[in-house]
Design an enzyme around this catalytic site. Structure first.
Site, mmCIF file in Angstrom:
data_model
loop_
_atom_site.group_PDB
_atom_site.id
_atom_site.type_symbol
_atom_site.label_atom_id
_atom_site.label_comp_id
_atom_site.label_asym_id
_atom_site.label_seq_id
_atom_site.Cartn_x
_atom_site.Cartn_y
_atom_site.Cartn_z
ATOM 1 N N CYS A 52 0.843 -1.217 0.000
ATOM 2 C CA CYS A 52 0.000 0.000 0.000
ATOM 3 C C CYS A 52 0.871 1.257 0.000
ATOM 4 C CB CYS A 52 -0.981 -0.040 1.169
ATOM 5 S SG CYS A 52 -2.234 1.257 1.062
ATOM 6 N N HIS A 59 -3.940 -5.023 0.086
ATOM 7 C CA HIS A 59 -3.463 -5.481 1.389
ATOM 8 C C HIS A 59 -3.574 -7.005 1.487
ATOM 9 C CE1 HIS A 59 -2.983 -1.623 3.522
ATOM 10 N NE2 HIS A 59 -3.880 -1.202 2.652
ATOM 11 N N GLU A 76 -2.637 -8.874 3.812
ATOM 12 C CA GLU A 76 -2.979 -9.263 5.196
ATOM 13 C C GLU A 76 -4.460 -9.063 5.495
ATOM 14 O OE1 GLU A 76 -1.299 -6.624 4.299
ATOM 15 O OE2 GLU A 76 -2.176 -4.892 5.301
#
Lengths: 255, 208
Positions: free
Chosen positions: B79, B181, B183
């Site tokens: 990001c 992202h 995660e």
């Protein structure tokens, strides 16, 4: 193409989920971590947790709950309820929340929105707006309520939504108190009015009873995402059955 | 050891949790020396690019990251950790960034909701082991108001469409960066991290 999000909402009190039907295949349906994992595996796009604890001990418990959830589920988490200060927000973000939702505190102290957005980025600051339709008005109008929908604030929903976006809110969680709990559809006129007037995403909330209600909120209401509580907790709809319905009717969703 | 740069990024904990779930040990780096000594470096990030650059400069980490990548060592930016690799960003006026990838970071324009928030498809533009086991156009989670526009289009490893297509992953040698992202992108996101560690360590165990 950006997909529309379906977001389960769970109310948590003193570390326990207080809304929610008896889930089969769950050892402990009151455990927020287990429920979060359940929805993660079912294909929820995000999760919203509202802490309705009245005590500071209850809020401390919520921080631990968020820590445990973020170790287990790898999707965005929004936490709201009782967040009053930059420190409260920071604590939740450090615990693993991706976004924090401000409601009463934002009305009482709008600078909190700006400060939060400056420090953590707009994407971390969701402003939850609870409204009731102003019956006496000839034009469609809605008034903002605070304190869990108990207190009228005198603020006009549209004006308030524009203001919070100007202050730096990255998303609006818009709840119709009139429709909430009735399971007879979202207030799509409300959602559309706000969504068309502001530049950030709007999550429609309050009133979902069937997959068609979610479809209508996305199409008629022009919502970017739909929050769902009772339809998932008490009805026989799963996230995947809702998404199947939406996909069949031409809504881009993540399957 | 997998080293994650700690400069106060909002998604640090989520990134740590993701690697922990995959069974990899990680350590945090707060100093330039810790970055330069690392075998694998991850730069997380979410929020404002200018603010991130300030934090990195204050800690002297900007130069360390530049030197690390200049040696073509294994690096993953996420990001904002991707955006600051470019020459500069339009966010909050023009701000100079690391200039490792020539190009600009621009704001989404037109009648789009900003931030671009939610799950969107990642169209793979390069065959690369980072995409091993990941279907083309799989959905990943995005949240950002600005996007990278590298001058050298051969660096674009993936594209995503929001209004029009934008660059959602960059690969240059051993430097990989994603706008989305991993995660926060469920099991398929974890797979990206797993692939990265396997590439970086050159083996299947992820042990260094």
């Amino acid at each position: 193409m950006l997909t529309k999000r379906v977001i389960p909402c769970l109310d948590v009190k003193d570390g326990r989920v207080v809304k929610g039907r008896s889930f089969i295949n769950l050892c402990d349906a009151g455990d927020p971590v287990e429920l979060a994992d359940f929805y993660y595996k079912e294909g929820a796009d995000e999760l919203v947790f509202l802490d309705i604890s009245a005590s500071s001990e209850g809020r401390d418990t919520m921080v631990e709950v968020v820590e445990r959830i973020s170790e287990k589920v790898f999707m965005p988490l929004t936490v709201g309820g009782g967040l009053r200060s930059i420190d409260n927000i920071r604590r939740m973000l450090l615990a693993g929340a991706d976004k924090t939702s401000l409601n009463t505190a934002a009305v009482l102290n709008p600078d909190l929105i700006r400060e939060g957005a400056d420090k953590f980025g707009s994407q971390c600051i969701v402003v939850a707006i609870d409204v009731r339709r102003v019956v006496a008005s000839k034009e469609p109008k809605w008034e903002v309520y605070t304190h869990g929908g108990q207190k009228p604030s005198g603020l006009d929903a549209l004006e308030w939504a524009k203001k919070v976006v100007a202050l730096g809110a990255g998303e609006i969680l818009l709840t119709s108190m009139d429709a909430d709990g009735h399971q007879s559809g979202y207030d799509n006129e409300l959602t559309r009015t706000i969504s068309e007037a502001i530049s950030v995403p709007v999550i429609a909330s309050g009133g979902a009873g069937s997959p068609k209600d979610l479809y209508d909120a996305l199409v008629l209401g022009k919502a970017d995402a739909v929050l769902a509580a009772s339809i998932l907790h008490y009805n026989n709809y799963t996230i995947s059955s809702i998404k199947d319905y939406l996909e069949k009717h031409g809504i881009p969703v993540r399957i | 050891m997998i080293t994650i740069i700690d400069y106060g990024a909002g998604n640090l904990r989520s990134v740590l949790n993701a690697f922990a779930r995959l069974g990899y040990a990680t350590k945090l780096a707060k100093t330039p020396q810790e970055v330069l000594n690392a075998g694998v470096v991850i730069l997380p990030g979410v929020g404002a690019a200018a603010h991130t650059m300030d934090s990195l400069r204050k800690a002297g980490l900007d130069k360390a990251i530049r030197s690390y990548i200049a040696e073509d060592r294994h690096f993953l930016g996420i990001c904002i950790g991707m955006q600051i690799l470019l020459t500069g960003t339009e966010e909050g006026g023009w701000h100079q960034c690391l200039d490792i990838v020539p190009g600009k970071v621009k704001r989404f324009s037109g009648c789009l909701k900003v931030p671009h928030m939610g799950w969107n498809q990642v169209k793979q533009k390069k065959a690369h082991p980072i995409f091993e086991g990941i279907p083309d156009e799989a959905d990943f989670y995005f949240v950002h108001s600005y996007y990278t526009d590298p001058d050298d289009k051969s660096a674009v490893a993936a594209e995503t469409t929001y209004g029009s297509p934008f660059c959602s992953a960059i690969i240059k040698g051993n430097m990989i960066a994603t706008q989305f992202h991993p995660e926060k992108s469920g099991e398929i996101g974890l797979k990206v991290y797993d692939n990265f560690i396997k590439i970086a360590t050159g083996n299947k165990t992820g042990k260094i």
